[in-house]
Design a protein around this motif. Structure first.
Motif, mmCIF file in Angstrom:
data_model
loop_
_atom_site.group_PDB
_atom_site.id
_atom_site.type_symbol
_atom_site.label_atom_id
_atom_site.label_comp_id
_atom_site.label_asym_id
_atom_site.label_seq_id
_atom_site.Cartn_x
_atom_site.Cartn_y
_atom_site.Cartn_z
ATOM 1 N N GLY A 1 9.722 -47.950 20.068
ATOM 2 C CA GLY A 1 9.005 -48.751 21.045
ATOM 3 C C GLY A 1 8.944 -48.112 22.418
ATOM 4 O O GLY A 1 8.092 -48.460 23.223
ATOM 5 N N GLY A 2 9.850 -47.173 22.699
ATOM 6 C CA GLY A 2 9.856 -46.485 23.985
ATOM 7 C C GLY A 2 8.871 -45.337 24.014
ATOM 8 O O GLY A 2 7.942 -45.260 23.201
ATOM 9 N N ASP A 3 9.062 -44.406 24.958
ATOM 10 C CA ASP A 3 8.142 -43.298 25.068
ATOM 11 C C ASP A 3 8.133 -42.482 23.786
ATOM 12 O O ASP A 3 9.159 -42.251 23.169
ATOM 13 N N GLY A 4 6.948 -42.086 23.372
ATOM 14 C CA GLY A 4 6.760 -41.392 22.105
ATOM 15 C C GLY A 4 6.216 -42.287 21.009
ATOM 16 O O GLY A 4 5.874 -41.813 19.918
ATOM 17 N N THR A 5 6.091 -43.580 21.291
ATOM 18 C CA THR A 5 5.628 -44.522 20.268
ATOM 19 C C THR A 5 4.173 -44.276 19.891
ATOM 20 O O THR A 5 3.817 -44.285 18.704
ATOM 21 N N VAL A 6 3.320 -44.040 20.874
ATOM 22 C CA VAL A 6 1.913 -43.766 20.572
ATOM 23 C C VAL A 6 1.787 -42.455 19.789
ATOM 24 O O VAL A 6 1.015 -42.360 18.825
ATOM 25 N N ASP A 7 2.542 -41.437 20.181
ATOM 26 C CA ASP A 7 2.503 -40.161 19.457
ATOM 27 C C ASP A 7 2.889 -40.347 17.995
ATOM 28 O O ASP A 7 2.287 -39.730 17.099
ATOM 29 N N ALA A 8 3.902 -41.160 17.730
ATOM 30 C CA ALA A 8 4.323 -41.405 16.350
ATOM 31 C C ALA A 8 3.216 -42.096 15.577
ATOM 32 O O ALA A 8 2.967 -41.774 14.402
#
Length: 393
Positions: free
Chosen positions: A62-69
């Protein structure tokens, strides 16, 4: 073979390995994205077992990197201009597949958007997060996974609500200034102008923390210092957030005040509270939500071994972080789990309790933490080789 022992020569050790390895690791913060972690591990594994079947499913909590995943799992990336935490314009992304959107508040209001050493604990705003949510609605989203974490803000989601149509006014009738500090001047709140589409959209608040909004375990006290807040700032922010909840309670009913104590209300500087009250969001642990969205269950069924991990395996890992969630799901399916990390700060017993059979750390190879961060990619490939040598034949 001990994790820190030299690996046998890859050319002389025949291994057939398990039938299929699933790499479901989070980022190594400050070094490698989750996608890069999977790529480096795969390269190392296949140096030893060239025909090893490896499936990569980068994960996030849910933190930073969520969109990339989400993008790595097949979602489409959409970029839009939004207001950053300091009020300047930034480019932020959300992910969309069908009518499901993954929105990461850190894209619009994250610490990574601040100039190095430039914090604004009292005035940083979540306005851009509201703009990002509106862009997802404009793109046709009917389900929104709202990942919150890594924020530069402690405004209770006030900026987000204003961007979506709420009115937050001082006693003189002027809009309250951006940030958590000015919430102390809030006199009236009107949520009737919130985007009507929110009533028809399922908003899932995805977070790896379950803190309440205020108090000793609240957003300001626990996370404010990470955002540059002094203890005097923390006191101001905590009082302002409590006042914010009181005013929203008067405007939207007692349930709004009660939600200040709900799990996740204090997530990401209190934006969780704004989402619960204004967006009608429902809270779920971030890694559980993301595993569902990313298609972890079918990938797990195809695997015989799961590799998870993150930059530091420590006590925080055990409380809602991605590796713990992956290990729990894999263990429930009867799958073996090992982990990779930059630094290991958990004893074997704690790892076992979390469902992780063994952990491999970059510091097993390179004791200098600075070099581990700078050379994380090649070192992780070396760990991949060690894991391949240790696979059952």
């Amino acid at each position: 073979m001990p994790a820190g022992a030299p690996s046998p020569d890859a050319e002389t050790v025949p291994r057939t390995g398990p039938r299929r390895v699933l790499i479901a690791a989070d980022k190594f913060k400050g070094s490698l994205t989750a996608v890069q972690v999977a790529q480096r591990l795969t390269a190392g594994l296949r140096r030893v077992v060239p025909d090893l079947a490896v499936e990569a499913l980068p994960v996030a909590d849910g933190g930073d990197g969520t969109v990339d995943a989400a993008v790595a799992a097949g979602f489409e990336r959409h970029q839009v201009p939004v207001t950053g935490p300091l009020g300047d314009q930034v480019r932020a992304a959300f992910a969309l597949r069908g009518d499901t959107a993954v929105v990461e508040m850190a894209e619009a209001a994250g610490l990574q958007l601040l100039p190095r050493g430039a914090f604004a604990p009292l005035t940083a705003t979540t306005y851009g997060a509201g703009e990002l949510l509106r862009a997802a609605l404009d793109a046709g989203a009917r389900t929104v996974v709202f990942g919150v974490g890594g924020s530069a803000t402690t405004d209770g989601g006030a900026g987000m609500l204003v961007a979506l149509g709420a009115r937050l006014l001082t006693a003189g009738g002027s809009p309250v200034a951006p940030g958590g500090g000015p919430l102390g001047t809030l006199a009236t709140a009107d949520l009737s102008g919130l985007d009507a589409r929110l009533a028809e959209v399922d908003v899932v608040l995805a977070s790896d923390v379950d803190n309440p909004l205020t108090g000793p375990k609240g957003a300001a006290a626990v996370y404010g210092p990470q955002k540059g807040a002094t203890w005097a700032d923390v006191a101001v922010l905590d009082a302002s957030l409590a006042h914010f909840a009181e005013v929203l309670g008067a405007a939207a009913g007692p349930r709004a005040l009660e939600l200040a104590a709900a799990p996740g209300a204090g997530a990401a500087g209190g934006i969780g509270y704004g989402a619960l009250v204004g967006l009608g969001a429902r809270f779920r642990p971030g890694i559980e939500v993301m595993l569902d969205v990313l298609g972890f269950a079918p990938a797990l069924r195809r695997s015989t071994l799961v590799i998870t991990g993150e930059g530091s395996l420590d006590e925080q890992t055990l409380h809602g972080k991605a590796p713990a969630g992956v290990a729990a799901a894999a263990g429930a399916a009867g799958k073996d789990v090992i982990a990779v990390c930059g630094r290991l700060a958990l004893r074997p017993g704690a790892l076992a309790d979390a469902g992780i059979r063994r952990a491999y750390a970059l510091t097993d190879i390179e004791p200098d933490v600075g070099r581990c961060i700078a050379e994380a990619g090649p070192l992780l490939e070396s760990l991949g080789e060690r894991i391949a040598h240790d696979l059952p034949g």
